[in-house]
Design a protein around this motif. Structure first.
Motif, PDB file in Angstrom:
ATOM      1  N   ARG A  83       0.802  -1.221   0.000  1.00 56.61           N
ATOM      2  CA  ARG A  83       0.000   0.000   0.000  1.00 56.61           C
ATOM      3  C   ARG A  83       0.831   1.266   0.000  1.00 56.61           C
ATOM      4  NH1 ARG A  83      -0.717   3.706   3.312  1.00 56.61           N
ATOM      5  NH2 ARG A  83       0.599   2.614   4.803  1.00 56.61           N
ATOM      6  N   VAL A  84       1.883   1.289   0.807  1.00 53.08           N
ATOM      7  CA  VAL A  84       2.643   2.514   1.049  1.00 53.08           C
ATOM      8  C   VAL A  84       3.254   3.039  -0.253  1.00 53.08           C
ATOM      9  CG1 VAL A  84       4.856   1.368   1.597  1.00 53.08           C
ATOM     10  CG2 VAL A  84       4.268   3.561   2.680  1.00 53.08           C
ATOM     11  N   ARG A  85       3.263   4.364  -0.401  1.00 53.31           N
ATOM     12  CA  ARG A  85       3.817   4.975  -1.603  1.00 53.31           C
ATOM     13  C   ARG A  85       5.344   5.047  -1.503  1.00 53.31           C
ATOM     14  NH1 ARG A  85       0.248  10.198  -3.064  1.00 53.31           N
ATOM     15  NH2 ARG A  85       0.707   9.641  -5.230  1.00 53.31           N
ATOM     16  N   LEU A  86       5.972   5.239  -2.649  1.00 50.91           N
ATOM     17  CA  LEU A  86       7.428   5.151  -2.771  1.00 50.91           C
ATOM     18  C   LEU A  86       7.947   6.496  -3.260  1.00 50.91           C
ATOM     19  CD1 LEU A  86       7.084   1.818  -4.717  1.00 50.91           C
ATOM     20  CD2 LEU A  86       7.734   1.983  -2.291  1.00 50.91           C
ATOM     21  N   LEU A  87       8.663   7.207  -2.397  1.00 51.72           N
ATOM     22  CA  LEU A  87       9.092   8.581  -2.673  1.00 51.72           C
ATOM     23  C   LEU A  87      10.601   8.667  -2.815  1.00 51.72           C
ATOM     24  CD1 LEU A  87       8.725  11.735  -2.688  1.00 51.72           C
ATOM     25  CD2 LEU A  87       8.812  11.618  -0.179  1.00 51.72           C
ATOM     26  N   SER A  88      11.065   9.283  -3.891  1.00 51.69           N
ATOM     27  CA  SER A  88      12.477   9.663  -3.984  1.00 51.69           C
ATOM     28  C   SER A  88      12.610  11.033  -3.335  1.00 51.69           C
ATOM     29  CB  SER A  88      12.924   9.723  -5.453  1.00 51.69           C
ATOM     30  OG  SER A  88      12.140  10.648  -6.192  1.00 51.69           O
ATOM     31  N   HIS A  89      13.372  11.105  -2.272  1.00 52.07           N
ATOM     32  CA  HIS A  89      13.512  12.376  -1.545  1.00 52.07           C
ATOM     33  C   HIS A  89      14.991  12.675  -1.313  1.00 52.07           C
ATOM     34  CE1 HIS A  89      12.248  15.115   2.079  1.00 52.07           C
ATOM     35  NE2 HIS A  89      12.928  15.754   1.159  1.00 52.07           N
ATOM     36  N   VAL A  90      15.584  13.352  -2.301  1.00 53.02           N
ATOM     37  CA  VAL A  90      15.044  13.621  -3.624  1.00 53.02           C
ATOM     38  C   VAL A  90      15.988  13.052  -4.675  1.00 53.02           C
ATOM     39  CG1 VAL A  90      13.758  15.729  -3.073  1.00 53.02           C
ATOM     40  CG2 VAL A  90      16.189  15.894  -3.667  1.00 53.02           C
ATOM     41  N   ALA A  91      15.436  12.803  -5.880  1.00 46.55           N
ATOM     42  CA  ALA A  91      16.252  12.376  -7.006  1.00 46.55           C
ATOM     43  C   ALA A  91      16.887  13.602  -7.654  1.00 46.55           C
ATOM     44  CB  ALA A  91      15.393  11.634  -8.027  1.00 46.55           C
ATOM     45  N   VAL A  92      18.188  13.557  -7.849  1.00 48.86           N
ATOM     46  CA  VAL A  92      18.886  14.654  -8.515  1.00 48.86           C
ATOM     47  C   VAL A  92      18.791  14.378 -10.016  1.00 48.86           C
ATOM     48  CG1 VAL A  92      21.025  15.989  -8.645  1.00 48.86           C
ATOM     49  CG2 VAL A  92      20.410  14.832  -6.510  1.00 48.86           C
ATOM     50  N   VAL A  93      17.650  14.717 -10.584  1.00 54.62           N
ATOM     51  CA  VAL A  93      17.345  14.278 -11.949  1.00 54.62           C
ATOM     52  C   VAL A  93      18.219  14.962 -12.997  1.00 54.62           C
ATOM     53  CG1 VAL A  93      14.999  13.545 -11.403  1.00 54.62           C
ATOM     54  CG2 VAL A  93      15.416  15.909 -12.117  1.00 54.62           C
ATOM     55  N   GLY A  94      18.831  16.088 -12.659  1.00 57.57           N
ATOM     56  CA  GLY A  94      19.714  16.752 -13.613  1.00 57.57           C
ATOM     57  C   GLY A  94      20.998  15.988 -13.890  1.00 57.57           C
ATOM     58  N   LEU A  95      21.301  14.987 -13.085  1.00 56.62           N
ATOM     59  CA  LEU A  95      22.503  14.183 -13.314  1.00 56.62           C
ATOM     60  C   LEU A  95      22.317  13.169 -14.434  1.00 56.62           C
ATOM     61  CD1 LEU A  95      23.619  13.383  -9.649  1.00 56.62           C
ATOM     62  CD2 LEU A  95      24.703  14.979 -11.238  1.00 56.62           C
ATOM     63  N   ARG A  96      21.083  12.945 -14.852  1.00 55.51           N
ATOM     64  CA  ARG A  96      20.794  11.906 -15.831  1.00 55.51           C
ATOM     65  C   ARG A  96      19.870  12.471 -16.913  1.00 55.51           C
ATOM     66  NH1 ARG A  96      20.078  10.594 -10.574  1.00 55.51           N
ATOM     67  NH2 ARG A  96      21.329   8.893  -9.688  1.00 55.51           N
ATOM     68  N   HIS A  97      19.928  11.909 -18.088  1.00 54.27           N
ATOM     69  CA  HIS A  97      19.019  12.322 -19.152  1.00 54.27           C
ATOM     70  C   HIS A  97      17.585  11.963 -18.748  1.00 54.27           C
ATOM     71  CE1 HIS A  97      17.086  12.636 -23.061  1.00 54.27           C
ATOM     72  NE2 HIS A  97      18.176  13.272 -23.502  1.00 54.27           N
ATOM     73  N   PRO A  98      16.618  12.841 -19.040  1.00 53.08           N
ATOM     74  CA  PRO A  98      15.232  12.557 -18.641  1.00 53.08           C
ATOM     75  C   PRO A  98      14.675  11.251 -19.180  1.00 53.08           C
ATOM     76  CG  PRO A  98      15.457  14.858 -19.272  1.00 53.08           C
ATOM     77  CD  PRO A  98      16.765  14.196 -19.599  1.00 53.08           C
ATOM     78  N   LEU A  99      15.118  10.823 -20.367  1.00 52.40           N
ATOM     79  CA  LEU A  99      14.621   9.548 -20.885  1.00 52.40           C
ATOM     80  C   LEU A  99      15.110   8.370 -20.049  1.00 52.40           C
ATOM     81  CD1 LEU A  99      14.829   9.886 -24.775  1.00 52.40           C
ATOM     82  CD2 LEU A  99      12.767   9.766 -23.360  1.00 52.40           C
TER      83      LEU A  99
END
Length: 307
Positions: A83-99
Protein backbone atom coordinates in the motif's frame (compact mmCIF):
# COMPACT_ATOMS: atom_id res chain seq x y z
CA UNK A 1 -9.82 20.12 7.45
CA UNK A 2 -8.37 16.73 6.53
CA UNK A 3 -5.92 14.85 8.72
CA UNK A 4 -2.19 15.16 8.26
CA UNK A 5 -0.60 12.45 6.18
CA UNK A 6 2.68 11.12 7.55
CA UNK A 7 5.65 9.49 5.87
CA UNK A 8 9.17 8.47 6.78
CA UNK A 9 12.67 8.68 5.34
CA UNK A 10 13.98 5.14 5.55
CA UNK A 11 16.87 4.38 7.91
CA UNK A 12 20.08 2.69 6.76
CA UNK A 13 19.80 3.80 3.10
CA UNK A 14 21.43 7.18 3.80
CA UNK A 15 23.85 7.63 6.65
CA UNK A 16 24.67 11.29 7.07
CA UNK A 17 26.02 12.04 10.55
CA UNK A 18 23.30 14.71 10.87
CA UNK A 19 20.60 12.13 11.56
CA UNK A 20 21.85 8.53 11.49
CA UNK A 21 21.34 6.46 14.62
CA UNK A 22 24.38 4.37 15.67
CA UNK A 23 22.65 1.04 14.97
CA UNK A 24 22.13 1.93 11.30
CA UNK A 25 25.81 1.63 10.43
CA UNK A 26 25.52 -2.16 10.70
CA UNK A 27 22.09 -2.23 9.05
CA UNK A 28 21.22 -3.81 5.75
CA UNK A 29 18.45 -5.00 3.44
CA UNK A 30 16.58 -6.92 6.13
CA UNK A 31 16.23 -3.73 8.17
CA UNK A 32 14.91 -1.78 5.18
CA UNK A 33 12.34 -4.49 4.50
CA UNK A 34 11.20 -4.61 8.14
CA UNK A 35 10.81 -0.82 8.36
CA UNK A 36 8.99 -0.59 5.03
CA UNK A 37 6.59 -3.31 6.11
CA UNK A 38 6.06 -1.54 9.43
CA UNK A 39 5.26 1.67 7.55
CA UNK A 40 2.82 -0.20 5.32
CA UNK A 41 1.04 -1.66 8.33
CA UNK A 42 0.97 1.57 10.39
CA UNK A 43 -0.69 3.77 7.79
CA UNK A 44 2.34 5.73 6.66
CA UNK A 45 1.73 7.58 3.40
CA UNK A 46 5.19 6.87 2.00
CA UNK A 47 8.68 5.57 2.56
CA UNK A 48 11.47 7.70 1.11
CA UNK A 49 14.98 7.12 -0.22
CA UNK A 50 17.72 9.66 -1.05
CA UNK A 51 19.93 9.99 -4.12
CA UNK A 52 23.70 10.48 -4.40
CA UNK A 53 25.92 8.94 -7.06
CA UNK A 54 29.19 9.41 -5.18
CA UNK A 55 30.48 11.36 -2.19
CA UNK A 56 33.82 13.19 -2.47
CA UNK A 57 36.46 12.60 0.17
CA UNK A 58 36.06 16.13 1.54
CA UNK A 59 32.42 15.43 2.47
CA UNK A 60 32.65 11.74 3.38
CA UNK A 61 33.38 12.26 7.11
CA UNK A 62 30.07 14.11 7.52
CA UNK A 63 27.90 12.56 4.82
CA UNK A 64 29.43 9.05 4.76
CA UNK A 65 29.48 7.16 1.48
CA UNK A 66 26.39 5.05 2.26
CA UNK A 67 23.65 6.22 -0.10
CA UNK A 68 21.53 3.44 -1.57
CA UNK A 69 20.25 3.91 -5.11
CA UNK A 70 16.61 5.07 -4.87
CA UNK A 71 15.26 3.17 -7.89
CA UNK A 72 16.77 -0.15 -6.85
CA UNK A 73 15.84 0.33 -3.20
CA UNK A 74 12.26 1.44 -3.78
CA UNK A 75 11.70 -1.33 -6.34
CA UNK A 76 12.94 -3.89 -3.82
CA UNK A 77 10.58 -2.51 -1.19
CA UNK A 78 7.67 -2.31 -3.61
CA UNK A 79 7.82 -6.10 -3.86
CA UNK A 80 7.46 -6.60 -0.10
CA UNK A 81 4.76 -3.98 0.60
CA UNK A 82 1.26 -3.51 -0.72
CA UNK A 83 0.00 0.00 0.00
CA UNK A 84 2.64 2.51 1.05
CA UNK A 85 3.82 4.97 -1.60
CA UNK A 86 7.43 5.15 -2.77
CA UNK A 87 9.09 8.58 -2.67
CA UNK A 88 12.48 9.66 -3.98
CA UNK A 89 13.51 12.38 -1.54
CA UNK A 90 15.04 13.62 -3.62
CA UNK A 91 16.25 12.38 -7.01
CA UNK A 92 18.89 14.65 -8.51
CA UNK A 93 17.34 14.28 -11.95
CA UNK A 94 19.71 16.75 -13.61
CA UNK A 95 22.50 14.18 -13.31
CA UNK A 96 20.79 11.91 -15.83
CA UNK A 97 19.02 12.32 -19.15
CA UNK A 98 15.23 12.56 -18.64
CA UNK A 99 14.62 9.55 -20.88
CA UNK A 100 16.84 7.43 -18.64
CA UNK A 101 15.13 8.76 -15.51
CA UNK A 102 11.72 8.17 -17.07
CA UNK A 103 12.59 4.59 -18.07
CA UNK A 104 13.67 3.75 -14.52
CA UNK A 105 10.85 5.46 -12.62
CA UNK A 106 8.09 4.53 -15.10
CA UNK A 107 9.08 0.90 -14.64
CA UNK A 108 9.04 1.35 -10.85
CA UNK A 109 5.57 2.90 -10.99
CA UNK A 110 4.35 0.13 -13.29
CA UNK A 111 5.75 -2.65 -11.09
CA UNK A 112 4.39 -1.10 -7.88
CA UNK A 113 0.88 -0.52 -9.20
CA UNK A 114 1.12 3.27 -9.30
CA UNK A 115 2.76 3.99 -5.96
CA UNK A 116 5.60 6.27 -7.11
CA UNK A 117 6.01 9.89 -6.02
CA UNK A 118 8.98 11.40 -7.84
CA UNK A 119 10.65 13.93 -5.59
CA UNK A 120 13.25 16.00 -7.43
CA UNK A 121 15.98 18.43 -6.42
CA UNK A 122 18.84 20.42 -7.88
CA UNK A 123 21.65 18.70 -5.94
CA UNK A 124 24.52 20.27 -4.05
CA UNK A 125 27.66 18.12 -4.49
CA UNK A 126 29.78 19.72 -7.21
CA UNK A 127 32.03 16.70 -7.73
CA UNK A 128 29.09 14.48 -8.67
CA UNK A 129 28.16 16.83 -11.49
CA UNK A 130 31.75 17.20 -12.69
CA UNK A 131 32.33 13.44 -12.75
CA UNK A 132 29.20 12.92 -14.86
CA UNK A 133 29.93 15.82 -17.19
CA UNK A 134 27.02 18.00 -16.04
CA UNK A 135 27.31 21.78 -15.51
CA UNK A 136 27.01 22.35 -11.75
CA UNK A 137 26.49 26.10 -12.07
CA UNK A 138 23.47 25.65 -14.34
CA UNK A 139 21.86 22.86 -12.37
CA UNK A 140 18.80 24.96 -11.52
CA UNK A 141 18.01 25.75 -15.15
CA UNK A 142 18.67 22.13 -16.08
CA UNK A 143 16.27 20.91 -13.39
CA UNK A 144 13.57 23.31 -14.58
CA UNK A 145 13.73 21.86 -18.07
CA UNK A 146 14.19 18.31 -16.83
CA UNK A 147 10.86 18.59 -15.01
CA UNK A 148 9.15 19.62 -18.25
CA UNK A 149 10.82 16.76 -20.08
CA UNK A 150 9.80 14.32 -17.36
CA UNK A 151 6.19 15.48 -17.52
CA UNK A 152 6.22 14.37 -21.14
CA UNK A 153 8.29 11.23 -20.66
CA UNK A 154 6.22 10.00 -17.70
CA UNK A 155 2.89 10.89 -19.32
CA UNK A 156 0.53 8.57 -21.16
CA UNK A 157 2.22 8.78 -24.59
CA UNK A 158 4.20 5.76 -25.71
CA UNK A 159 6.39 8.03 -27.84
CA UNK A 160 6.97 11.12 -25.66
CA UNK A 161 8.26 14.33 -27.17
CA UNK A 162 10.20 17.27 -25.76
CA UNK A 163 12.14 20.04 -27.48
CA UNK A 164 14.20 22.32 -25.26
CA UNK A 165 17.57 23.93 -24.75
CA UNK A 166 19.15 21.07 -22.82
CA UNK A 167 17.11 18.07 -23.98
CA UNK A 168 15.52 17.23 -27.31
CA UNK A 169 13.79 13.95 -28.06
CA UNK A 170 10.96 12.49 -30.12
CA UNK A 171 10.08 9.21 -31.81
CA UNK A 172 11.54 6.97 -29.10
CA UNK A 173 8.95 4.67 -27.57
CA UNK A 174 9.12 3.62 -23.93
CA UNK A 175 7.08 0.86 -22.38
CA UNK A 176 6.00 -0.11 -19.84
CA UNK A 177 4.26 3.19 -19.14
CA UNK A 178 3.57 4.34 -15.58
CA UNK A 179 0.49 2.78 -14.02
CA UNK A 180 -1.20 6.21 -13.94
CA UNK A 181 -1.38 9.01 -16.52
CA UNK A 182 0.13 11.46 -14.03
CA UNK A 183 3.09 10.72 -11.75
CA UNK A 184 3.29 13.35 -8.98
CA UNK A 185 6.42 15.51 -9.05
CA UNK A 186 7.35 16.97 -5.67
CA UNK A 187 10.11 19.58 -5.52
CA UNK A 188 12.67 19.46 -2.73
CA UNK A 189 14.59 22.37 -1.26
CA UNK A 190 14.03 25.59 0.66
CA UNK A 191 16.01 28.16 -1.32
CA UNK A 192 13.98 30.90 -3.04
CA UNK A 193 14.64 29.16 -6.37
CA UNK A 194 13.40 25.82 -5.04
CA UNK A 195 10.25 27.36 -3.56
CA UNK A 196 9.53 29.13 -6.84
CA UNK A 197 10.11 25.87 -8.74
CA UNK A 198 7.71 24.04 -6.44
CA UNK A 199 5.12 26.76 -6.89
CA UNK A 200 5.30 26.94 -10.66
CA UNK A 201 6.15 23.37 -11.65
CA UNK A 202 5.50 21.03 -8.75
CA UNK A 203 2.64 18.92 -7.48
CA UNK A 204 4.17 19.15 -4.01
CA UNK A 205 6.89 20.81 -1.96
CA UNK A 206 9.46 19.02 0.23
CA UNK A 207 11.20 21.59 2.43
CA UNK A 208 14.74 21.00 3.62
CA UNK A 209 14.17 20.87 7.36
CA UNK A 210 12.77 24.37 7.79
CA UNK A 211 12.04 25.18 11.45
CA UNK A 212 8.39 25.60 12.35
CA UNK A 213 8.58 29.35 12.73
CA UNK A 214 9.80 29.79 9.15
CA UNK A 215 7.23 27.62 7.43
CA UNK A 216 4.14 29.89 7.43
CA UNK A 217 5.89 32.68 5.53
CA UNK A 218 7.37 30.28 2.98
CA UNK A 219 4.03 28.52 2.47
CA UNK A 220 2.35 31.89 1.95
CA UNK A 221 5.01 32.82 -0.62
CA UNK A 222 4.58 29.52 -2.46
CA UNK A 223 0.81 29.94 -2.63
CA UNK A 224 1.11 33.55 -3.79
CA UNK A 225 3.47 32.55 -6.60
CA UNK A 226 1.12 29.78 -7.62
CA UNK A 227 -1.88 32.10 -7.65
CA UNK A 228 -0.03 34.80 -9.61
CA UNK A 229 0.89 32.22 -12.24
CA UNK A 230 -2.68 30.93 -12.45
CA UNK A 231 -1.78 27.41 -11.33
CA UNK A 232 -5.02 25.95 -10.02
CA UNK A 233 -3.99 22.35 -9.36
CA UNK A 234 -3.51 21.40 -5.70
CA UNK A 235 0.01 21.37 -4.24
CA UNK A 236 0.92 18.97 -1.43
CA UNK A 237 2.82 20.98 1.19
CA UNK A 238 5.29 19.02 3.30
CA UNK A 239 7.31 19.53 6.46
CA UNK A 240 10.03 17.61 8.27
CA UNK A 241 9.21 17.38 11.96
CA UNK A 242 11.48 17.43 14.94
CA UNK A 243 12.69 13.98 16.07
CA UNK A 244 9.90 12.10 17.85
CA UNK A 245 9.59 9.50 20.59
CA UNK A 246 6.20 8.06 21.54
CA UNK A 247 6.03 7.61 25.30
CA UNK A 248 8.50 8.40 28.04
CA UNK A 249 12.02 7.52 26.86
CA UNK A 250 14.31 5.75 29.28
CA UNK A 251 17.37 7.21 27.60
CA UNK A 252 18.65 10.55 26.37
CA UNK A 253 16.81 11.30 23.13
CA UNK A 254 18.13 14.86 22.84
CA UNK A 255 16.62 18.19 23.74
CA UNK A 256 15.00 18.77 20.32
CA UNK A 257 13.03 15.52 20.42
CA UNK A 258 9.30 15.80 21.02
CA UNK A 259 8.39 12.97 23.39
CA UNK A 260 5.63 12.01 25.77
CA UNK A 261 2.14 10.50 25.66
CA UNK A 262 0.48 10.19 22.26
CA UNK A 263 -1.84 13.13 22.92
CA UNK A 264 1.17 15.40 23.53
CA UNK A 265 2.76 14.43 20.23
CA UNK A 266 -0.53 14.79 18.38
CA UNK A 267 -1.12 18.25 19.80
CA UNK A 268 2.37 19.33 18.83
CA UNK A 269 2.06 17.98 15.29
CA UNK A 270 -1.41 19.42 14.65
CA UNK A 271 0.29 22.83 14.59
CA UNK A 272 1.73 21.87 11.21
CA UNK A 273 -1.77 21.29 9.82
CA UNK A 274 -2.88 24.65 11.15
CA UNK A 275 -0.16 26.41 9.14
CA UNK A 276 -1.20 24.70 5.91
CA UNK A 277 0.97 21.58 5.82
CA UNK A 278 -0.55 18.51 4.17
CA UNK A 279 2.03 15.85 4.99
CA UNK A 280 4.76 15.53 7.59
CA UNK A 281 7.93 13.48 7.36
CA UNK A 282 8.67 12.00 10.77
CA UNK A 283 11.85 10.56 12.24
CA UNK A 284 11.92 8.56 15.47
CA UNK A 285 14.83 8.26 17.87
CA UNK A 286 15.74 4.61 18.28
CA UNK A 287 18.50 2.30 19.49
CA UNK A 288 17.69 -0.53 17.12
CA UNK A 289 15.35 -1.72 14.42
CA UNK A 290 12.82 -3.22 16.84
CA UNK A 291 12.56 0.00 18.83
CA UNK A 292 12.06 1.91 15.58
CA UNK A 293 9.31 -0.36 14.26
CA UNK A 294 7.65 -0.34 17.71
CA UNK A 295 7.70 3.46 17.64
CA UNK A 296 6.18 3.47 14.15
CA UNK A 297 3.41 1.09 15.22
CA UNK A 298 2.64 3.20 18.30
CA UNK A 299 2.57 6.35 16.23
CA UNK A 300 0.18 4.85 13.69
CA UNK A 301 -2.15 3.41 16.35
CA UNK A 302 -2.07 6.10 19.04
CA UNK A 303 -0.90 9.41 17.53
CA UNK A 304 -2.12 9.42 13.92
CA UNK A 305 -5.85 9.14 14.75
CA UNK A 306 -5.62 12.55 16.47
CA UNK A 307 -3.86 14.30 13.56
Amino acid sequence: MSALAYGIQLPVQSQSTLYTEPWETAGGPEDLVAVARAADAAGFAYVACCDHVGIPRRLAPAMSTVWYDPVATLAHLAAVTGRVRLLSHVAVVGLRHPLLTAKQYATLDHLSGGRLVLGVGAGHVREEFEALGVDFERRGAVLDEAMDALRAALGPEEFPEHHGKHYDFAGLGQRPRPARPHVPLWVGGSSPAAVRRAALKGDGWLPQGDPRERLPAVIARLRALREEAGVEAPCTIGAITEPLYVGRPGWDVGRRTVSGPPRVLAESLRAYRAMGVDQIQVRFRSRGRTELTDQMAAFGAEVAPDL
